[in-house]
Design a protein around this motif. Structure first.
Motif, PDB file in Angstrom:
ATOM      1  N   GLN A  17       0.737  -1.151   0.010  1.00  0.00           N
ATOM      2  CA  GLN A  17       0.013  -0.141   0.067  1.00  0.00           C
ATOM      3  C   GLN A  17       0.942   1.352   0.164  1.00  0.00           C
ATOM      4  O   GLN A  17       0.459   2.249  -0.571  1.00  0.00           O
ATOM      5  CB  GLN A  17      -1.003  -0.094   1.106  1.00  0.00           C
ATOM      6  CG  GLN A  17      -1.831   1.126   1.375  1.00  0.00           C
ATOM      7  CD  GLN A  17      -2.524   1.162   2.486  1.00  0.00           C
ATOM      8  OE1 GLN A  17      -2.588   0.398   3.197  1.00  0.00           O
ATOM      9  NE2 GLN A  17      -3.326   2.593   2.623  1.00  0.00           N
ATOM     10  N   TYR A  26      -9.495   6.328   1.560  1.00  0.00           N
ATOM     11  CA  TYR A  26     -10.093   5.142   2.022  1.00  0.00           C
ATOM     12  C   TYR A  26     -11.582   5.201   1.895  1.00  0.00           C
ATOM     13  O   TYR A  26     -12.322   6.368   2.039  1.00  0.00           O
ATOM     14  CB  TYR A  26      -9.720   5.276   3.611  1.00  0.00           C
ATOM     15  CG  TYR A  26     -10.516   4.036   4.275  1.00  0.00           C
ATOM     16  CD1 TYR A  26      -9.838   2.984   4.170  1.00  0.00           C
ATOM     17  CD2 TYR A  26     -11.671   4.324   5.074  1.00  0.00           C
ATOM     18  CE1 TYR A  26     -10.451   1.879   4.797  1.00  0.00           C
ATOM     19  CE2 TYR A  26     -12.179   3.142   5.850  1.00  0.00           C
ATOM     20  CZ  TYR A  26     -11.565   1.950   5.623  1.00  0.00           C
ATOM     21  OH  TYR A  26     -12.174   0.724   6.346  1.00  0.00           O
ATOM     22  N   GLU A  28     -13.926   1.966   2.235  1.00  0.00           N
ATOM     23  CA  GLU A  28     -14.447   1.031   3.501  1.00  0.00           C
ATOM     24  C   GLU A  28     -13.909  -0.154   3.740  1.00  0.00           C
ATOM     25  O   GLU A  28     -12.754  -0.518   3.235  1.00  0.00           O
ATOM     26  CB  GLU A  28     -15.982   0.794   2.878  1.00  0.00           C
ATOM     27  CG  GLU A  28     -15.765  -0.255   1.601  1.00  0.00           C
ATOM     28  CD  GLU A  28     -17.053  -0.556   0.803  1.00  0.00           C
ATOM     29  OE1 GLU A  28     -18.144  -0.480   1.434  1.00  0.00           O
ATOM     30  OE2 GLU A  28     -16.941  -0.866  -0.311  1.00  0.00           O
ATOM     31  N   GLU A  29     -14.268  -1.099   4.549  1.00  0.00           N
ATOM     32  CA  GLU A  29     -13.660  -2.302   4.924  1.00  0.00           C
ATOM     33  C   GLU A  29     -14.620  -3.245   4.115  1.00  0.00           C
ATOM     34  O   GLU A  29     -15.777  -3.164   4.363  1.00  0.00           O
ATOM     35  CB  GLU A  29     -13.360  -2.471   6.322  1.00  0.00           C
ATOM     36  CG  GLU A  29     -12.929  -4.098   6.540  1.00  0.00           C
ATOM     37  CD  GLU A  29     -12.673  -4.357   7.950  1.00  0.00           C
ATOM     38  OE1 GLU A  29     -11.864  -4.318   8.232  1.00  0.00           O
ATOM     39  OE2 GLU A  29     -13.458  -4.400   8.702  1.00  0.00           O
ATOM     40  N   CYS A  36     -10.677 -10.033   4.952  1.00  0.00           N
ATOM     41  CA  CYS A  36     -11.271  -8.507   4.945  1.00  0.00           C
ATOM     42  C   CYS A  36     -10.448  -7.657   4.310  1.00  0.00           C
ATOM     43  O   CYS A  36      -8.975  -8.065   4.070  1.00  0.00           O
ATOM     44  CB  CYS A  36     -11.334  -8.162   6.602  1.00  0.00           C
ATOM     45  SG  CYS A  36     -12.700  -8.801   7.279  1.00  0.00           S
ATOM     46  N   TYR A  37     -10.895  -6.729   3.613  1.00  0.00           N
ATOM     47  CA  TYR A  37      -9.861  -6.039   2.717  1.00  0.00           C
ATOM     48  C   TYR A  37     -10.314  -4.367   2.959  1.00  0.00           C
ATOM     49  O   TYR A  37     -11.319  -3.893   3.347  1.00  0.00           O
ATOM     50  CB  TYR A  37     -10.322  -6.098   1.176  1.00  0.00           C
ATOM     51  CG  TYR A  37     -10.221  -7.628   0.750  1.00  0.00           C
ATOM     52  CD1 TYR A  37      -9.166  -8.046   0.399  1.00  0.00           C
ATOM     53  CD2 TYR A  37     -11.378  -8.315   0.781  1.00  0.00           C
ATOM     54  CE1 TYR A  37      -8.795  -9.311  -0.044  1.00  0.00           C
ATOM     55  CE2 TYR A  37     -11.230  -9.753   0.445  1.00  0.00           C
ATOM     56  CZ  TYR A  37      -9.989 -10.206   0.052  1.00  0.00           C
ATOM     57  OH  TYR A  37      -9.531 -11.659  -0.305  1.00  0.00           O
ATOM     58  N   ASP A  38      -9.145  -3.893   3.082  1.00  0.00           N
ATOM     59  CA  ASP A  38      -9.468  -2.137   2.988  1.00  0.00           C
ATOM     60  C   ASP A  38      -9.495  -1.670   1.731  1.00  0.00           C
ATOM     61  O   ASP A  38      -8.407  -1.996   0.758  1.00  0.00           O
ATOM     62  CB  ASP A  38      -8.258  -1.468   3.827  1.00  0.00           C
ATOM     63  CG  ASP A  38      -8.279  -1.922   5.269  1.00  0.00           C
ATOM     64  OD1 ASP A  38      -9.157  -1.946   5.957  1.00  0.00           O
ATOM     65  OD2 ASP A  38      -7.332  -2.178   5.810  1.00  0.00           O
ATOM     66  N   TYR A  40      -9.668   1.338  -1.062  1.00  0.00           N
ATOM     67  CA  TYR A  40      -9.357   2.751  -1.251  1.00  0.00           C
ATOM     68  C   TYR A  40      -9.639   2.877  -2.758  1.00  0.00           C
ATOM     69  O   TYR A  40      -9.498   1.976  -3.580  1.00  0.00           O
ATOM     70  CB  TYR A  40      -7.715   2.761  -1.266  1.00  0.00           C
ATOM     71  CG  TYR A  40      -7.364   2.591   0.353  1.00  0.00           C
ATOM     72  CD1 TYR A  40      -7.046   3.699   1.064  1.00  0.00           C
ATOM     73  CD2 TYR A  40      -6.932   1.303   0.560  1.00  0.00           C
ATOM     74  CE1 TYR A  40      -6.739   3.517   2.243  1.00  0.00           C
ATOM     75  CE2 TYR A  40      -6.331   1.190   1.936  1.00  0.00           C
ATOM     76  CZ  TYR A  40      -6.514   2.092   2.762  1.00  0.00           C
ATOM     77  OH  TYR A  40      -6.058   2.269   3.974  1.00  0.00           O
ATOM     78  N   TYR A  61      -7.987  -3.017  -3.518  1.00  0.00           N
ATOM     79  CA  TYR A  61      -8.326  -3.741  -2.266  1.00  0.00           C
ATOM     80  C   TYR A  61      -7.082  -4.433  -1.897  1.00  0.00           C
ATOM     81  O   TYR A  61      -6.447  -5.044  -2.393  1.00  0.00           O
ATOM     82  CB  TYR A  61      -9.285  -5.053  -2.737  1.00  0.00           C
ATOM     83  CG  TYR A  61     -10.561  -4.645  -3.364  1.00  0.00           C
ATOM     84  CD1 TYR A  61     -11.764  -4.828  -2.622  1.00  0.00           C
ATOM     85  CD2 TYR A  61     -10.814  -4.192  -4.386  1.00  0.00           C
ATOM     86  CE1 TYR A  61     -13.028  -4.509  -3.105  1.00  0.00           C
ATOM     87  CE2 TYR A  61     -12.065  -3.717  -4.919  1.00  0.00           C
ATOM     88  CZ  TYR A  61     -13.459  -3.838  -4.098  1.00  0.00           C
ATOM     89  OH  TYR A  61     -14.233  -3.654  -4.554  1.00  0.00           O
ATOM     90  N   ASN A  63      -5.197  -6.477   1.603  1.00  0.00           N
ATOM     91  CA  ASN A  63      -5.431  -7.223   2.599  1.00  0.00           C
ATOM     92  C   ASN A  63      -4.091  -7.355   3.310  1.00  0.00           C
ATOM     93  O   ASN A  63      -3.011  -7.802   2.772  1.00  0.00           O
ATOM     94  CB  ASN A  63      -5.603  -8.717   2.311  1.00  0.00           C
ATOM     95  CG  ASN A  63      -5.754  -9.707   3.143  1.00  0.00           C
ATOM     96  OD1 ASN A  63      -4.767 -10.410   3.540  1.00  0.00           O
ATOM     97  ND2 ASN A  63      -7.030  -9.788   3.953  1.00  0.00           N
ATOM     98  N   ASP A  65      -2.200  -4.711   4.000  1.00  0.00           N
ATOM     99  CA  ASP A  65      -1.414  -3.941   3.235  1.00  0.00           C
ATOM    100  C   ASP A  65      -0.758  -4.316   2.017  1.00  0.00           C
ATOM    101  O   ASP A  65       0.108  -3.761   1.328  1.00  0.00           O
ATOM    102  CB  ASP A  65      -0.307  -3.193   3.946  1.00  0.00           C
ATOM    103  CG  ASP A  65      -0.959  -2.328   5.240  1.00  0.00           C
ATOM    104  OD1 ASP A  65      -2.084  -1.679   5.022  1.00  0.00           O
ATOM    105  OD2 ASP A  65       0.026  -2.178   5.918  1.00  0.00           O
TER     106      ASP A  65
END
Length: 135
Positions: A17, A26, A28-29, A36-38, A40, A61, A63, A65
C-alpha cells in the motif's frame, strides 16, 4: 502473449500500500468469506487510461497492506472495445455467463483472474484483476 497485458496495468497484485499511499482515499472495509480488505479509491484517476480507454474510477483492495484486487470502472459503451482488447492479449474468455442481469466474462492469467462485468441498466462496467476468483 498473456504476459503482455501486464504492461498496460498501472497496479500489480502483491504491491504494498505504501507505494501509492498519498494517492489513495479510504472508502470502506469489505469482508468476503474469511478475508477482509481495506478498499481505497485511487485519487489521480482523471488522466488514467487502460488499453487507451478512459477509466472512470479505480478501487484498490488491500489485505494486510498487500494489493489483492483492482477494480477499473468504465462507461458502458466501452464494453465491447474492452472485451476485444482483452481477447487480443489473452484469448477467448474461459467463462461467459449471465447471472442476475449481470454479464460476466472471465479469463485466467497465470495465478490471477481478469473478470469483466456489465450489469444491465447500469451506467458502468467493471474490469477486475484479482488474485482469487471470488472476492
Amino acid at each position: 502473449m498473456k504476459n503482455e497485458i501486464h504492461k498496460h496495468l498501472k497496479f500489480r497484485i502483491g504491491e504494498e500500500q505504501c507505494k501509492h499511499e498519498f494517492k489513495l482515499i479510504y472508502k470502506e472495509e469489505y469482508c468476503c468469506k474469511k478475508y477482509c480488505y481495506d478498499v481505497y479509491e485511487f485519487d489521480k484517476v482523471d488522466s488514467e487510461q487502460l488499453f487507451d480507454l478512459k477509466v472512470e474510477k479505480i478501487l484498490l483492495y488491500y489485505n494486510a497492506d498487500v494489493l489483492t484486487k483492482i477494480d477499473y470502472y468504465f462507461k458502458p459503451h466501452l464494453y465491447t472495445k474492452l472485451k476485444v482488447w482483452i481477447q487480443q492479449f489473452i484469448g477467448i474468455a474461459y467463462e461467459q455467463k449471465l447471472i442476475n442481469n449481470t454479464y460476466i466474462c472471465s479469463w485466467y492469467v497465470g495465478r490471477y483472474f481478469i473478470i469483466l462485468k456489465r450489469i444491465s441498466n447500469n451506467d458502468q462496467i467493471t474490469l477486475s484483476y484479482q488474485k482469487r476468483k471470488y472476492i
